[in-house]
Design a protein around this motif. Sequence first.
Motif, PDB file in Angstrom:
ATOM      1  N   LYS A 307     108.099  27.039  43.479  1.00 24.42           N
ATOM      2  CA  LYS A 307     107.213  28.187  43.616  1.00 24.42           C
ATOM      3  C   LYS A 307     105.953  27.975  42.770  1.00 24.42           C
ATOM      4  N   PHE A 308     104.798  28.313  43.358  1.00 26.15           N
ATOM      5  CA  PHE A 308     103.514  28.263  42.672  1.00 26.15           C
ATOM      6  C   PHE A 308     102.919  29.671  42.703  1.00 26.15           C
ATOM      7  N   THR A 309     102.443  30.141  41.534  1.00 26.56           N
ATOM      8  CA  THR A 309     101.878  31.488  41.437  1.00 26.56           C
ATOM      9  C   THR A 309     100.356  31.403  41.315  1.00 26.56           C
ATOM     10  N   PHE A 310      99.670  32.026  42.287  1.00 27.26           N
ATOM     11  CA  PHE A 310      98.208  32.089  42.321  1.00 27.26           C
ATOM     12  C   PHE A 310      97.807  33.564  42.302  1.00 27.26           C
ATOM     13  N   PRO A 311      97.568  34.169  41.145  1.00 25.79           N
ATOM     14  CA  PRO A 311      97.354  35.624  41.077  1.00 25.79           C
ATOM     15  C   PRO A 311      96.094  36.113  41.772  1.00 25.79           C
ATOM     16  N   GLN A 312      95.011  35.321  41.696  1.00 27.64           N
ATOM     17  CA  GLN A 312      93.735  35.823  42.196  1.00 27.64           C
ATOM     18  C   GLN A 312      93.064  34.801  43.115  1.00 27.64           C
ATOM     19  N   ILE A 313      93.662  34.643  44.295  1.00 27.00           N
ATOM     20  CA  ILE A 313      93.044  33.822  45.333  1.00 27.00           C
ATOM     21  C   ILE A 313      92.961  34.652  46.608  1.00 27.00           C
ATOM     22  N   ASP A 363      89.443  34.942  44.209  1.00 26.71           N
ATOM     23  CA  ASP A 363      89.299  36.372  44.515  1.00 26.71           C
ATOM     24  C   ASP A 363      88.772  37.026  43.240  1.00 26.71           C
ATOM     25  N   CYS A 364      87.466  37.056  43.078  1.00 25.65           N
ATOM     26  CA  CYS A 364      86.847  37.476  41.831  1.00 25.65           C
ATOM     27  C   CYS A 364      86.936  38.980  41.641  1.00 25.65           C
ATOM     28  N   GLY A 368      84.177  38.845  36.344  1.00 30.76           N
ATOM     29  CA  GLY A 368      83.434  37.633  36.642  1.00 30.76           C
ATOM     30  C   GLY A 368      84.266  36.371  36.548  1.00 30.76           C
ATOM     31  N   LYS A 369      85.578  36.523  36.352  1.00 29.66           N
ATOM     32  CA  LYS A 369      86.485  35.372  36.293  1.00 29.66           C
ATOM     33  C   LYS A 369      87.687  35.618  37.198  1.00 29.66           C
ATOM     34  N   ALA A 370      88.343  34.534  37.614  1.00 27.38           N
ATOM     35  CA  ALA A 370      89.538  34.649  38.449  1.00 27.38           C
ATOM     36  C   ALA A 370      90.635  33.746  37.910  1.00 27.38           C
ATOM     37  N   GLY A 380     114.089  27.843  40.145  1.00 25.64           N
ATOM     38  CA  GLY A 380     114.153  28.946  39.204  1.00 25.64           C
ATOM     39  C   GLY A 380     113.840  28.595  37.771  1.00 25.64           C
ATOM     40  N   GLU A 381     113.612  27.321  37.447  1.00 24.33           N
ATOM     41  CA  GLU A 381     113.316  26.901  36.080  1.00 24.33           C
ATOM     42  C   GLU A 381     111.825  26.630  35.932  1.00 24.33           C
ATOM     43  N   GLU A 382     111.218  27.321  34.982  1.00 27.55           N
ATOM     44  CA  GLU A 382     109.786  27.166  34.748  1.00 27.55           C
ATOM     45  C   GLU A 382     109.465  25.738  34.309  1.00 27.55           C
ATOM     46  N   VAL A 383     108.423  25.147  34.908  1.00 26.59           N
ATOM     47  CA  VAL A 383     108.041  23.775  34.567  1.00 26.59           C
ATOM     48  C   VAL A 383     106.656  23.718  33.936  1.00 26.59           C
ATOM     49  N   LYS A 384     105.966  24.840  33.866  1.00 25.37           N
ATOM     50  CA  LYS A 384     104.683  24.867  33.185  1.00 25.37           C
ATOM     51  C   LYS A 384     104.871  24.460  31.724  1.00 25.37           C
ATOM     52  N   ASN A 385     103.898  23.741  31.154  1.00 25.19           N
ATOM     53  CA  ASN A 385     104.030  23.223  29.806  1.00 25.19           C
ATOM     54  C   ASN A 385     102.680  23.258  29.093  1.00 25.19           C
ATOM     55  N   GLU A 386     102.643  22.732  27.874  1.00 24.82           N
ATOM     56  CA  GLU A 386     101.415  22.762  27.090  1.00 24.82           C
ATOM     57  C   GLU A 386     100.281  21.994  27.741  1.00 24.82           C
ATOM     58  N   GLY A 387     100.634  21.029  28.558  1.00 25.54           N
ATOM     59  CA  GLY A 387      99.605  20.233  29.228  1.00 25.54           C
ATOM     60  C   GLY A 387      99.099  20.841  30.512  1.00 25.54           C
ATOM     61  N   THR A 388      99.652  21.992  30.893  1.00 21.64           N
ATOM     62  CA  THR A 388      99.226  22.640  32.151  1.00 21.64           C
ATOM     63  C   THR A 388      98.867  24.103  31.891  1.00 21.64           C
ATOM     64  N   PRO A 389      97.741  24.367  31.230  1.00 17.27           N
ATOM     65  CA  PRO A 389      97.340  25.758  30.979  1.00 17.27           C
ATOM     66  C   PRO A 389      96.917  26.460  32.264  1.00 17.27           C
ATOM     67  N   ASN A 390      96.799  27.780  32.194  1.00 26.36           N
ATOM     68  CA  ASN A 390      96.320  28.555  33.344  1.00 26.36           C
ATOM     69  C   ASN A 390      94.993  27.967  33.850  1.00 26.36           C
ATOM     70  N   ILE A 391      94.828  28.036  35.164  1.00 27.93           N
ATOM     71  CA  ILE A 391      93.571  27.607  35.758  1.00 27.93           C
ATOM     72  C   ILE A 391      92.722  28.850  36.023  1.00 27.93           C
ATOM     73  N   VAL A 392      91.596  28.892  35.344  1.00 29.08           N
ATOM     74  CA  VAL A 392      90.678  30.023  35.440  1.00 29.08           C
ATOM     75  C   VAL A 392      89.302  29.515  35.874  1.00 29.08           C
ATOM     76  N   VAL A 393      88.669  30.203  36.850  1.00 30.95           N
ATOM     77  CA  VAL A 393      87.322  29.821  37.278  1.00 30.95           C
ATOM     78  C   VAL A 393      86.349  30.927  36.997  1.00 30.95           C
ATOM     79  N   ASP A 394      85.106  30.521  36.773  1.00 29.06           N
ATOM     80  CA  ASP A 394      84.009  31.467  36.550  1.00 29.06           C
ATOM     81  C   ASP A 394      83.387  31.788  37.891  1.00 29.06           C
ATOM     82  N   CYS A 395      83.302  33.075  38.199  1.00 25.99           N
ATOM     83  CA  CYS A 395      82.795  33.483  39.496  1.00 25.99           C
ATOM     84  C   CYS A 395      81.271  33.606  39.518  1.00 25.99           C
ATOM     85  N   ASN A 396      80.616  33.529  38.394  1.00 26.00           N
ATOM     86  CA  ASN A 396      79.165  33.714  38.373  1.00 26.00           C
ATOM     87  C   ASN A 396      78.427  32.497  38.894  1.00 26.00           C
TER      88      ASN A 396
END
Length: 396
Positions: A307-313, A363-364, A368-370, A380-396
């Motif tokens: 599973k991949f979670t994309f909150p604001q697309i 989906d801004c 001004g950020k998404a 069911g086991e989270e695989v996100k780690n210190e090397g994979t921070p949230n991906i955030v883009v600037d909408c401006n």
Amino acid sequence: MRTFKTNLLGLALAGLILGACSQTATYETADLMNEQASAKNGGFNLSPFGMSGENLAISDAPCIDATSGAAFASSVSGSASALGTVSVSYYNTLTHMVYVFTGLESGDCVKLNSSGGTTITSSIVNGTYSVPLGSWKHGDAFNTIFWVGTNCQTNGAGNTTLLTANYSLVGICTETTLSAGTTEAICEGEPFTLTASVAADGNFTGGTIEILADGNPIPVATAAVTAENKSVTYSGPWTTAGSYSFSARYVPTNMNGYKASVGGPSVVEVKKCDDCDDTSFKYQTEDGLDITFFYNSTSPLTNAEIKFTFPQIKNISVNGSYTAPDRKVYSVNNNGNNTVLTWKGDISCQEGETSFRFIVEADCNASGKAQIWTSASVNGEEVKNEGTPNIVVDCN
């Protein structure tokens, strides 16, 4: 009347040394006697210790190095009215039996065994007399009788005494070491080598250095100890997963004076890897919108759920599914407002990392950020780690 004084402490120590040893090998009495015939004929009796000539080999008893032989000395004294008191302390070195006399005066005479024995007075230098050791082992008895007189012709009462010097030879220390086992489990078939080595003072040769597997009296590797080589290696093969314990030992020849010693244990851990690497998860992106994720498993996964979670697309699904650029098909949690994309399939760890590519639009909001991506899970086991921070883009 002849008077004898014995150093009971020295004799007791010699007894403790012998008593602490364990008997592990056999040396033929006849062989020893053949080697030492000249010593016996000269007044020295070197004989195997214990019943049936059993060798006191591997032991926690004390041993000597190049400088410590005198620490295990015993002594005996005798006196006569015209002679006075004469004492001798005695011990063995790596190569000799040493006798140190005190109380001898100019003109006194020392012979072996009796008044009719070999005169050794001229061989006593600065009070010290030494006898080369031929073939010997730890615990052998080296017994000597010294006749001491006021001169070499006398045999009268009050002019002579006998010194009986019985000694159990103290073996030469050896140190056996075994290299460390695995710090982490190795895969079946992966190379790994153990090395056993032995060291000692003196002209150390003879015997064997061996590596043994736990519970097996037969060595898995053995090598003769020579002037050029004092080690042996064992490299498996490590073909079956499990935990394997090893020890090392030096086995003397029973003729060179060196004592047996042991080293280890060292443990080799072997695991079944199926050619898989460690679990890993990472991503690669230039703009935060064209994203490729990479996942690797330590074991093959069948019908895995990722599973991949994309909150604001913006919505990327069609009829409740999303077909990615790499042709993987994902189900979505909300058709028309998808935030969680789920893929099911097999992951073979033998083919390198499995990749998952997404191309999305932000989906801004008023900030001004998404938040494009925030998490991923496998079964069911989270695989996100210190090397994979949230991906955030600037909408401006």
